[in-house]
Scaffold this active site. Structure first.
Site, PDB file in Angstrom:
ATOM      1  N   PHE A   1     -12.320  -6.930  13.454  1.00  0.00           N
ATOM      2  CA  PHE A   1     -11.197  -7.443  12.665  1.00  0.00           C
ATOM      3  C   PHE A   1     -10.778  -6.412  11.614  1.00  0.00           C
ATOM      4  O   PHE A   1     -11.618  -5.891  10.890  1.00  0.00           O
ATOM      5  CB  PHE A   1     -11.599  -8.762  11.989  1.00  0.00           C
ATOM      6  CG  PHE A   1     -10.517  -9.311  11.104  1.00  0.00           C
ATOM      7  CD1 PHE A   1      -9.290  -9.710  11.638  1.00  0.00           C
ATOM      8  CD2 PHE A   1     -10.716  -9.424   9.733  1.00  0.00           C
ATOM      9  CE1 PHE A   1      -8.284 -10.207  10.821  1.00  0.00           C
ATOM     10  CE2 PHE A   1      -9.711  -9.925   8.912  1.00  0.00           C
ATOM     11  CZ  PHE A   1      -8.494 -10.316   9.457  1.00  0.00           C
ATOM     12  N   GLN A   2      -9.514  -6.125  11.558  1.00  0.00           N
ATOM     13  CA  GLN A   2      -8.926  -5.158  10.624  1.00  0.00           C
ATOM     14  C   GLN A   2      -9.536  -3.774  10.727  1.00  0.00           C
ATOM     15  O   GLN A   2      -9.733  -3.081   9.735  1.00  0.00           O
ATOM     16  CB  GLN A   2      -9.001  -5.691   9.185  1.00  0.00           C
ATOM     17  CG  GLN A   2      -8.139  -6.945   9.022  1.00  0.00           C
ATOM     18  CD  GLN A   2      -7.827  -7.280   7.582  1.00  0.00           C
ATOM     19  OE1 GLN A   2      -8.638  -7.053   6.700  1.00  0.00           O
ATOM     20  NE2 GLN A   2      -6.647  -7.845   7.356  1.00  0.00           N
TER      21      GLN A   2
ATOM     22  N   MET B   1      24.201   8.617   3.523  1.00  0.00           N
ATOM     23  CA  MET B   1      24.031   9.938   4.112  1.00  0.00           C
ATOM     24  C   MET B   1      24.225   9.903   5.628  1.00  0.00           C
ATOM     25  O   MET B   1      24.819  10.809   6.207  1.00  0.00           O
ATOM     26  CB  MET B   1      22.652  10.501   3.766  1.00  0.00           C
ATOM     27  CG  MET B   1      22.457  11.929   4.182  1.00  0.00           C
ATOM     28  SD  MET B   1      23.744  12.985   3.491  1.00  0.00           S
ATOM     29  CE  MET B   1      22.844  13.776   2.178  1.00  0.00           C
TER      30      MET B   1
ATOM     31  N   LYS C   1     -17.757  -0.490   4.988  1.00  0.00           N
ATOM     32  CA  LYS C   1     -18.226  -1.490   4.028  1.00  0.00           C
ATOM     33  C   LYS C   1     -19.722  -1.348   3.737  1.00  0.00           C
ATOM     34  O   LYS C   1     -20.155  -1.438   2.575  1.00  0.00           O
ATOM     35  CB  LYS C   1     -17.937  -2.890   4.558  1.00  0.00           C
ATOM     36  CG  LYS C   1     -18.496  -3.956   3.655  1.00  0.00           C
ATOM     37  CD  LYS C   1     -17.843  -5.264   3.837  1.00  0.00           C
ATOM     38  CE  LYS C   1     -18.380  -6.189   2.754  1.00  0.00           C
ATOM     39  NZ  LYS C   1     -17.686  -7.435   2.671  1.00  0.00           N
TER      40      LYS C   1
ATOM     41  N   GLU D   1       0.824  -1.213   0.000  1.00  0.00           N
ATOM     42  CA  GLU D   1       0.000   0.000   0.000  1.00  0.00           C
ATOM     43  C   GLU D   1       0.858   1.262   0.000  1.00  0.00           C
ATOM     44  O   GLU D   1       0.469   2.286  -0.563  1.00  0.00           O
ATOM     45  CB  GLU D   1      -0.956   0.019   1.193  1.00  0.00           C
ATOM     46  CG  GLU D   1      -2.118  -0.959   1.077  1.00  0.00           C
ATOM     47  CD  GLU D   1      -1.775  -2.345   1.613  1.00  0.00           C
ATOM     48  OE1 GLU D   1      -0.605  -2.590   1.983  1.00  0.00           O
ATOM     49  OE2 GLU D   1      -2.696  -3.203   1.659  1.00  0.00           O
TER      50      GLU D   1
HETATM   51  C1  LIG Z   1      12.062   5.620   5.878  1.00  0.00           C
HETATM   52  C2  LIG Z   1      13.324   6.261   6.295  1.00  0.00           C
HETATM   53  N1  LIG Z   1      14.075   5.716   7.268  1.00  0.00           N
HETATM   54  C3  LIG Z   1      15.239   6.306   7.652  1.00  0.00           C
HETATM   55  C4  LIG Z   1      15.664   7.465   7.076  1.00  0.00           C
HETATM   56  C5  LIG Z   1      16.948   8.138   7.532  1.00  0.00           C
HETATM   57  N2  LIG Z   1      17.915   8.183   6.424  1.00  0.00           N
HETATM   58  C6  LIG Z   1      18.109   9.258   5.654  1.00  0.00           C
HETATM   59  S1  LIG Z   1      19.219   9.020   4.451  1.00  0.00           S
HETATM   60  C7  LIG Z   1      19.502   7.453   4.951  1.00  0.00           C
HETATM   61  C8  LIG Z   1      20.505   6.581   4.242  1.00  0.00           C
HETATM   62  C9  LIG Z   1      20.089   6.279   2.862  1.00  0.00           C
HETATM   63  O1  LIG Z   1      20.928   5.285   2.377  1.00  0.00           O
HETATM   64  P1  LIG Z   1      20.900   4.840   0.871  1.00  0.00           P
HETATM   65  O2  LIG Z   1      19.516   4.657   0.406  1.00  0.00           O
HETATM   66  O3  LIG Z   1      21.819   3.708   0.682  1.00  0.00           O
HETATM   67  O4  LIG Z   1      21.412   6.129   0.104  1.00  0.00           O
HETATM   68  P2  LIG Z   1      22.810   6.893   0.099  1.00  0.00           P
HETATM   69  O5  LIG Z   1      22.730   7.946   1.149  1.00  0.00           O
HETATM   70  O6  LIG Z   1      23.873   5.891   0.365  1.00  0.00           O
HETATM   71  O7  LIG Z   1      22.853   7.474  -1.270  1.00  0.00           O
HETATM   72  C10 LIG Z   1      18.724   7.133   6.069  1.00  0.00           C
HETATM   73  C11 LIG Z   1      18.763   5.854   6.788  1.00  0.00           C
HETATM   74  C12 LIG Z   1      14.809   8.014   6.073  1.00  0.00           C
HETATM   75  N3  LIG Z   1      15.112   9.165   5.470  1.00  0.00           N
HETATM   76  N4  LIG Z   1      13.686   7.382   5.695  1.00  0.00           N
END
Ligand SMILES: Cc1ncc(C[n+]2csc(CCOP(=O)(O)OP(=O)(O)O)c2C)c(N)n1
Length: 579
Positions: free
Chosen positions: A112-113, A477, A162, A50
């Protein structure tokens, strides 16, 4: 003629001009799905999650400007939409999400749900409805589309028990809606607009900051005219990319935490900021007290509540950006002309000097694959004419910095919420809207794993999206912050051994997988991928040490930037975080 709630729902969606919706079935929406089985004018795209459905509806909306629509079941189906809804809300994206709900008589009984999705989503929707009576349904849908798409756009949720879908009512489609408490202001105040033009005339160092509002109000043409007749340079927020041509000589690119040196310098030195359709997010302002210390601020925005929320504003103009700029351009045309360029000469020269002093750069001579090189190659090979979606992290920032977005609605990225897993489903939504366009998701190896199952949606619907993974085997990052501010203690950011073989994953989903491990392979892989009319995953194994520069540490003023050269020159000296 009497119709069931399900029939009314589909009829109403058709009246709203909906052709596609994204969704996932479940018990309480079975009646609706049953009708969709024979439906000719409405196509439901079955996603694999979803969250994917909502991001796809969001990507569809960003790429087209139309309202994106998602349909899911109650309980877990509904709660799985929350991240997608919050993503759209933060970025002001028009969307209608329809959730099934247990029958009205069971609501509140822990049925439920059952999930109180109206309660759960109240803080992250523009508005939400629980439909209790089938005779309210058509009007509710009309109102939902109206609210989602007007004023400051946003997601609207309709929760549909529903029994409402199975009971019957006469179908009356209202010609128009009028909601007493909801009256967005479209026309900017004339007096304020004239005042603004006087301020612009007097300013010696004016600067435009263009945000996502320029794109949602379809005002890029007006903005370009405004910048050109006034000669005022333009910097963009991440959401504003594409609102003004990135390759225009007045463009300073993106500002803020990972903005260009010259944009951030210009903000701090400017004597007048003309902020258009943007909300002064902390990633843009850096330390608020130190933000644009010498500038007066004109803020044009359709949402009065975003004015003065984060920064002081000297002249607010509440209205639709397109309409305000249209009037402003007229006023300015009549009032001021030649002397402007003269007054601004010193300012434009200064900006050009900053551009020369520190252009966007990276190590172009490196043998390893630099992520920026991949983005530049994508820009070159597509001639800037692709729709780019991104995931979140370094991949997103490099895509913002090194690709030139010349047209609106070609940049789809989760700005406000920063949602990993956004890019692939968003790209699918955009590709559905534009089957003949090249749509590319620029991804990180971490983010792509959050919604990689949507590859199946792309394959089965013959949507030839391309995924370019900048694979650094890290949550890059976060690792960058650990490196700069946590003494390289890589706590839980190393994915290394567990990064899957993306080529095999692609193949397992009946898509195509390609890999580049050397710089010389980047271009051939891109060319091959772009020529294939099927979904392709490209695994670019990049230099894992690469960081995003410039960088303003959290809490610092936006001209206190860290640069790559500093890292190269003084590797022994650790850069400290500013509290
Ligand atoms: C759903 C979610 N969880 C955690 C984060 C925190 N976060 C921001 S950037 C990042 C790392 C992203 O890693 P990757 O997709 O490998 O990209 P890169 O930075 O290596 O290009 C995280 C964990 C987020 N932005 N979104």
């Amino acid at each position: 003629m009497k119709m069931t709630g399900s029939e009314i729902l589909l009829e109403s969606l058709k009246k709203e001009g909906v052709k596609h919706l994204f969704g996932y079935p479940g018990g309480v929406v079975l009646n609706i799905f049953d009708l969709l089985h024979d439906e000719k004018d409405l196509q439901l795209i079955l996603t694999r999650h979803e969250q994917g459905a909502v991001h796809s509806a969001d990507g569809y909306a960003r790429a087209t400007g139309k309202v994106g629509v998602a349909l899911v079941t109650s309980g877990p189906g509904a709660t799985n939409t929350v991240t997608g809804i919050a993503t759209a809300a933060m970025d002001s994206i028009p969307m209608v999400v329809i959730t099934g709900q247990v029958p009205t008589m069971l609501i509140g009984n822990d049925a439920f749900q059952e999930a109180d999705i109206v309660g759960i989503t109240r803080p992250c929707t523009k508005y939400n409805f629980l439909v209790k009576n089938v005779s309210d349904l058509a009007l509710t849908i009309k109102e939902a589309f109206h609210i989602a798409s007007t004023g400051r756009p946003g997601p609207v949720l309709i929760d549909l028990p529903k029994d409402v879908t199975t009971s019957k009512a006469e179908f009356h489609w209202p010609d128009q809606v009028k909601i007493r408490s909801y009256n967005p202001t479209y026309e900017g105040n004339k007096y304020m607009i004239t005042q603004a033009s006087h301020m612009i005339a007097k300013a010696k160092k004016p600067l435009i900051i263009a945000g996502g509002g320029v794109i949602s109000s379809d005002a890029s043409k007006e903005l370009r005219e405004f910048a050109e007749i006034t000669g005022v340079p333009v910097t963009m927020t991440m959401m504003g990319l594409g609102g003004f041509p990135g390759s225009h000589k007045l463009s300073l690119g993106m500002l803020g935490m990972h903005g260009t040196y010259y944009a951030n310098k210009a903000v701090q030195d400017s004597d007048l900021l003309i902020a258009i359709g943007m909300r002064f997010d902390d990633r843009v302002t850096g330390k608020i007290d130190a933000f644009a210390p010498n500038a007066k601020i004109i803020h044009i925005d359709i949402d009065p509540t975003s004015i003065r929320k984060n920064v002081r504003v000297d002249l607010p103009i509440v209205g639709d950006v397109k309409r305000v700029l249209t009037v402003m351009n007229k006023v300015i045309h009549d009032e001021v002309k030649e002397q402007w360029a003269e007054v601004r000469k010193a300012w434009t020269k200064q900006i050009d000097a900053w551009k020369k002093e520190r252009p966007m750069s990276y190590d172009r001579d490196a043998d390893v694959i630099k992520p920026q090189y991949v983005i530049e190659k994508i820009n070159e090979l597509t001639k800037g004419d692709a729709i780019i979606a991104t995931e979140v992290g370094q991949n997103q920032m490099w895509a913002a910095q090194f690709y030139k977005y010349d047209k609106p609605r070609t940049w789809l990225s989760s700005g406000g919420l920063g949602t990993m897993g956004y890019g692939l489903p968003a790209a699918i939504g955009a590709q559905l809207a534009f089957p003949n366009k090249l749509v590319i998701d620029i991804a990180g190896d971490g983010s792509i794993q959050m919604n990689i199952q949507e590859l199946a949606t792309a394959v089965i619907n013959k949507l030839p999206v391309k995924v370019a993974i900048l694979n650094n085997r890290f949550l890059g990052m976060v690792r960058q912050w650990q490196e700069l501010f946590f003494q390289e203690r890589y706590s839980h950011t190393k994915l290394d051994e567990t990064v899957p073989d993306f080529v095999k994953i692609a193949e397992a989903y009946s898509a195509v997988g390609l890999r580049a491990t050397k710089k010389s392979e980047v271009e051939p892989v891109l060319k091959e991928a772009f020529a294939i009319k099927r979904p392709v995953i490209m695994d670019f194994v990049i230099d894992w040490t690469e960081k995003v520069y410039p960088m303003v540490p959290a809490g610092a003023a936006i001209d206190q930037m860290l640069f790559r050269e500093e890292e190269v020159k003084k590797p022994e000296k650790k850069l400290k975080a500013v509290k």
